[in-house]
Design an enzyme around this catalytic site. Structure first.
Site, PDB file in Angstrom:
ATOM      1  CG  HIS A  82      -2.035  -1.013   1.080  1.00 10.53           C
ATOM      2  ND1 HIS A  82      -3.077  -1.070   1.962  1.00 10.53           N
ATOM      3  CD2 HIS A  82      -2.265  -1.981   0.159  1.00 10.53           C
ATOM      4  CE1 HIS A  82      -3.911  -2.036   1.593  1.00 10.53           C
ATOM      5  NE2 HIS A  82      -3.427  -2.611   0.512  1.00 10.53           N
ATOM      6  CD  GLU A  84      -2.270   4.154   2.918  1.00  5.61           C
ATOM      7  OE1 GLU A  84      -3.483   4.346   3.130  1.00  5.61           O
ATOM      8  OE2 GLU A  84      -1.847   3.287   2.121  1.00  5.61           O
ATOM      9  CB  CYS A 110      -6.344  -0.959   4.773  1.00  6.25           C
ATOM     10  SG  CYS A 110      -4.596  -1.384   4.984  1.00  6.25           S
ATOM     11  CB  CYS A 113      -2.120   1.538   5.968  1.00  5.95           C
ATOM     12  SG  CYS A 113      -1.506   0.674   4.506  1.00  5.95           S
TER      13      CYS A 113
END
Length: 155
Positions: A82, A84, A110, A113
């Site tokens: 991801h 992040e 999410c 993260c």
């Protein structure tokens, strides 16, 4: 007399950068960009895609799509990292302290993260689009992280 064009606010400026970073994404489902900022200075960026040196989803296909897994579920079944997470990895790789930073991200984090950002002591999230993860929202609220939503940029 010349008239000066209106300047973007800091939120608009950093969200525009996050959107630009998202253009590097190799995910077939959604393009996400993240930037970490402290004291109006950009610390690091990240976008979602395969780990360095590995084939990208546009080359291999999306296993989550093939298995019919909805957004926000079974995120571990994905070859991508991801945005992040990539921003945090960039910071760690180059020795950049992100404690007290603000995350500007095209999408809400999410749960994975969110937990990583909380542990890194990122204290504020400025996000664009929603992500279907109510548990992540609960953890972020419990951690006392400030969340602000921006209006998505017109298409």
């Amino acid at each position: 007399m010349q008239t000066e064009a209106p300047r973007k606010s800091w939120d608009e400026y950093f969200m525009a950068i996050a959107r630009l970073v998202a253009d590097r994404s190799t995910c077939l489902r959604r393009h996400v960009g993240a930037v970490l900022v402290r004291d109006k200075r950009l610390l690091c960026t990240g976008y979602n895609g395969a780990p360095a040196g590995m084939r990208h989803c546009f080359e291999t296909g999306c296993l989550r799509d093939e298995l019919g897994i909805p957004a926000g579920e079974r995120i571990e079944i994905c070859r991508g990292i991801h945005a992040e997470q990539n921003a945090l990895v960039q910071a760690a790789t180059f020795g950049i302290n992100v404690a007290g930073a603000t995350l500007y991200c095209t999408h809400e984090p999410c749960v994975t993260c969110a937990k990583m950002l909380i542990n890194a002591r990122v204290r504020e999230f400025v996000v664009g689009e929603e992500y279907p993860d109510a548990f992540a929202r609960r953890l972020v609220e419990e951690a006392g992280v400030t969340v602000r939503r921006t209006v998505p940029e017109p298409a």
